[in-house]
Design a protein around this motif. Structure first.
Motif, PDB file in Angstrom:
ATOM      1  N   TYR A   1       5.854  19.279   6.848  1.00 44.43           N
ATOM      2  CA  TYR A   1       5.587  17.886   7.165  1.00 44.43           C
ATOM      3  C   TYR A   1       4.644  17.210   6.176  1.00 44.43           C
ATOM      4  N   ALA A   2       4.335  17.843   5.069  1.00 43.13           N
ATOM      5  CA  ALA A   2       3.450  17.249   4.070  1.00 43.13           C
ATOM      6  C   ALA A   2       4.117  16.021   3.463  1.00 43.13           C
ATOM      7  N   ASN A   3       3.321  15.011   3.172  1.00 46.40           N
ATOM      8  CA  ASN A   3       3.843  13.764   2.606  1.00 46.40           C
ATOM      9  C   ASN A   3       4.230  13.948   1.151  1.00 46.40           C
ATOM     10  N   ASP A   4       5.242  13.192   0.734  1.00 43.40           N
ATOM     11  CA  ASP A   4       5.582  13.144  -0.675  1.00 43.40           C
ATOM     12  C   ASP A   4       4.482  12.383  -1.396  1.00 43.40           C
ATOM     13  N   PRO A   5       4.267  12.664  -2.689  1.00 43.98           N
ATOM     14  CA  PRO A   5       3.229  11.935  -3.406  1.00 43.98           C
ATOM     15  C   PRO A   5       3.595  10.475  -3.662  1.00 43.98           C
ATOM     16  N   VAL A   6       4.880  10.117  -3.499  1.00 38.93           N
ATOM     17  CA  VAL A   6       5.317   8.741  -3.733  1.00 38.93           C
ATOM     18  C   VAL A   6       6.058   8.247  -2.490  1.00 38.93           C
ATOM     19  N   ASP A   7       5.649   7.082  -1.969  1.00 35.16           N
ATOM     20  CA  ASP A   7       6.289   6.467  -0.817  1.00 35.16           C
ATOM     21  C   ASP A   7       6.902   5.136  -1.226  1.00 35.16           C
ATOM     22  N   VAL A   8       8.169   4.927  -0.885  1.00 33.04           N
ATOM     23  CA  VAL A   8       8.846   3.668  -1.181  1.00 33.04           C
ATOM     24  C   VAL A   8       8.571   2.704  -0.040  1.00 33.04           C
ATOM     25  N   ILE A   9       8.220   1.460  -0.400  1.00 31.71           N
ATOM     26  CA  ILE A   9       7.923   0.421   0.580  1.00 31.71           C
ATOM     27  C   ILE A   9       9.083  -0.559   0.600  1.00 31.71           C
ATOM     28  N   ARG A  10       9.589  -0.854   1.769  1.00 34.42           N
ATOM     29  CA  ARG A  10      10.695  -1.811   1.908  1.00 34.42           C
ATOM     30  C   ARG A  10      10.161  -3.232   1.803  1.00 34.42           C
ATOM     31  N   THR A  11      10.969  -4.117   1.221  1.00 31.76           N
ATOM     32  CA  THR A  11      10.578  -5.509   1.055  1.00 31.76           C
ATOM     33  C   THR A  11      11.762  -6.415   1.357  1.00 31.76           C
ATOM     34  N   ARG A  12      11.484  -7.657   1.647  1.00 32.67           N
ATOM     35  CA  ARG A  12      12.553  -8.630   1.906  1.00 32.67           C
ATOM     36  C   ARG A  12      13.237  -9.070   0.619  1.00 32.67           C
ATOM     37  N   ASN A  13      12.517  -9.020  -0.471  1.00 27.95           N
ATOM     38  CA  ASN A  13      13.074  -9.427  -1.757  1.00 27.95           C
ATOM     39  C   ASN A  13      13.965  -8.300  -2.288  1.00 27.95           C
ATOM     40  N   GLU A  14      15.248  -8.587  -2.442  1.00 26.77           N
ATOM     41  CA  GLU A  14      16.205  -7.573  -2.877  1.00 26.77           C
ATOM     42  C   GLU A  14      16.042  -7.180  -4.344  1.00 26.77           C
ATOM     43  N   ASN A  15      15.352  -7.986  -5.117  1.00 29.72           N
ATOM     44  CA  ASN A  15      15.209  -7.726  -6.544  1.00 29.72           C
ATOM     45  C   ASN A  15      13.941  -6.955  -6.888  1.00 29.72           C
ATOM     46  N   GLN A  16      13.202  -6.495  -5.886  1.00 29.65           N
ATOM     47  CA  GLN A  16      11.969  -5.768  -6.143  1.00 29.65           C
ATOM     48  C   GLN A  16      12.035  -4.356  -5.585  1.00 29.65           C
ATOM     49  N   PHE A  17      11.445  -3.435  -6.320  1.00 27.90           N
ATOM     50  CA  PHE A  17      11.283  -2.055  -5.881  1.00 27.90           C
ATOM     51  C   PHE A  17       9.784  -1.803  -5.835  1.00 27.90           C
ATOM     52  N   ILE A  18       9.257  -1.502  -4.656  1.00 26.40           N
ATOM     53  CA  ILE A  18       7.819  -1.324  -4.475  1.00 26.40           C
ATOM     54  C   ILE A  18       7.568   0.107  -4.005  1.00 26.40           C
ATOM     55  N   PHE A  19       6.587   0.763  -4.622  1.00 28.80           N
ATOM     56  CA  PHE A  19       6.207   2.085  -4.159  1.00 28.80           C
ATOM     57  C   PHE A  19       4.698   2.257  -4.239  1.00 28.80           C
ATOM     58  N   LYS A  20       4.202   3.205  -3.453  1.00 25.90           N
ATOM     59  CA  LYS A  20       2.785   3.512  -3.399  1.00 25.90           C
ATOM     60  C   LYS A  20       2.631   5.013  -3.576  1.00 25.90           C
ATOM     61  N   VAL A  21       1.627   5.428  -4.352  1.00 26.37           N
ATOM     62  CA  VAL A  21       1.434   6.839  -4.654  1.00 26.37           C
ATOM     63  C   VAL A  21       0.119   7.338  -4.071  1.00 26.37           C
TER      64      VAL A  21
ATOM     65  N   ARG B   1       2.056   3.387 -17.765  1.00 26.92           N
ATOM     66  CA  ARG B   1       1.194   4.253 -16.968  1.00 26.92           C
ATOM     67  C   ARG B   1       0.879   3.583 -15.639  1.00 26.92           C
ATOM     68  N   LEU B   2       0.761   4.375 -14.615  1.00 23.23           N
ATOM     69  CA  LEU B   2       0.450   3.891 -13.274  1.00 23.23           C
ATOM     70  C   LEU B   2      -1.070   3.878 -13.119  1.00 23.23           C
ATOM     71  N   MET B   3      -1.668   2.680 -13.161  1.00 23.16           N
ATOM     72  CA  MET B   3      -3.121   2.559 -13.109  1.00 23.16           C
ATOM     73  C   MET B   3      -3.646   2.246 -11.710  1.00 23.16           C
ATOM     74  N   LYS B   4      -2.782   1.788 -10.819  1.00 23.30           N
ATOM     75  CA  LYS B   4      -3.160   1.525  -9.435  1.00 23.30           C
ATOM     76  C   LYS B   4      -2.229   2.306  -8.530  1.00 23.30           C
ATOM     77  N   ARG B   5      -2.575   2.392  -7.259  1.00 24.21           N
ATOM     78  CA  ARG B   5      -1.771   3.187  -6.336  1.00 24.21           C
ATOM     79  C   ARG B   5      -0.455   2.509  -5.976  1.00 24.21           C
ATOM     80  N   LYS B   6      -0.364   1.206  -6.117  1.00 22.15           N
ATOM     81  CA  LYS B   6       0.833   0.471  -5.722  1.00 22.15           C
ATOM     82  C   LYS B   6       1.446  -0.196  -6.950  1.00 22.15           C
ATOM     83  N   MET B   7       2.777  -0.114  -7.073  1.00 20.98           N
ATOM     84  CA  MET B   7       3.458  -0.747  -8.205  1.00 20.98           C
ATOM     85  C   MET B   7       4.679  -1.493  -7.706  1.00 20.98           C
ATOM     86  N   ILE B   8       4.890  -2.685  -8.269  1.00 23.87           N
ATOM     87  CA  ILE B   8       6.055  -3.504  -7.967  1.00 23.87           C
ATOM     88  C   ILE B   8       6.882  -3.610  -9.243  1.00 23.87           C
TER      89      ILE B   8
END
Length: 102
Positions: free
Chosen positions: A21-41, A64-71
């Motif tokens: 049950y350990a979490n993956d290091p990357v979680d995908v976040i759902r959004t209303r905008n179909e043209n965006q892919f958002i994830f949090k690490v 490079r990923l400098m923050k925990r969340k990227m769009i």
């Protein structure tokens, strides 16, 4: 004595089940905008290398990923299948994104 045996059996079962049950290091976040892919690490993935690949496998962008969340905004690219790759210290997470015409 029975309670010690029950407790040790419970601890043994929990240690065997918890890694499942350990979490993956990357979680995908759902959004209303179909043209965006958002994830949090997780914090351990900060500094990871993020690459967006086209259908042919050619890199479109990388950084490079400098923050925990990227769009990642796909509104300026043509329709097709894209692969987002997040790599750090031997850990590789891949995600598929489909850009449709609208």
């Amino acid at each position: 004595m029975k309670s010690i045996i029950k407790f040790s059996a419970l601890v043994l079962i929990m240690t065997a089940v918890l890694p499942v049950y350990a979490n993956d290091p990357v979680d995908v976040i759902r959004t209303r905008n179909e043209n965006q892919f958002i994830f949090k690490v997780d914090r351990e993935m900060l500094g990871a290398h993020v690459v967006v690949l086209s259908e042919e496998g050619t890199p479109i962008t990388s950084q490079r990923l400098m923050k925990r969340k990227m769009i990642i905004d796909f509104s300026d690219v043509r329709a097709g299948y894209y692969t987002i790759v997040v790599k750090k210290d031997g850990k590789v997470e891949k995600f598929e994104y489909v850009r449709n015409w609208r």
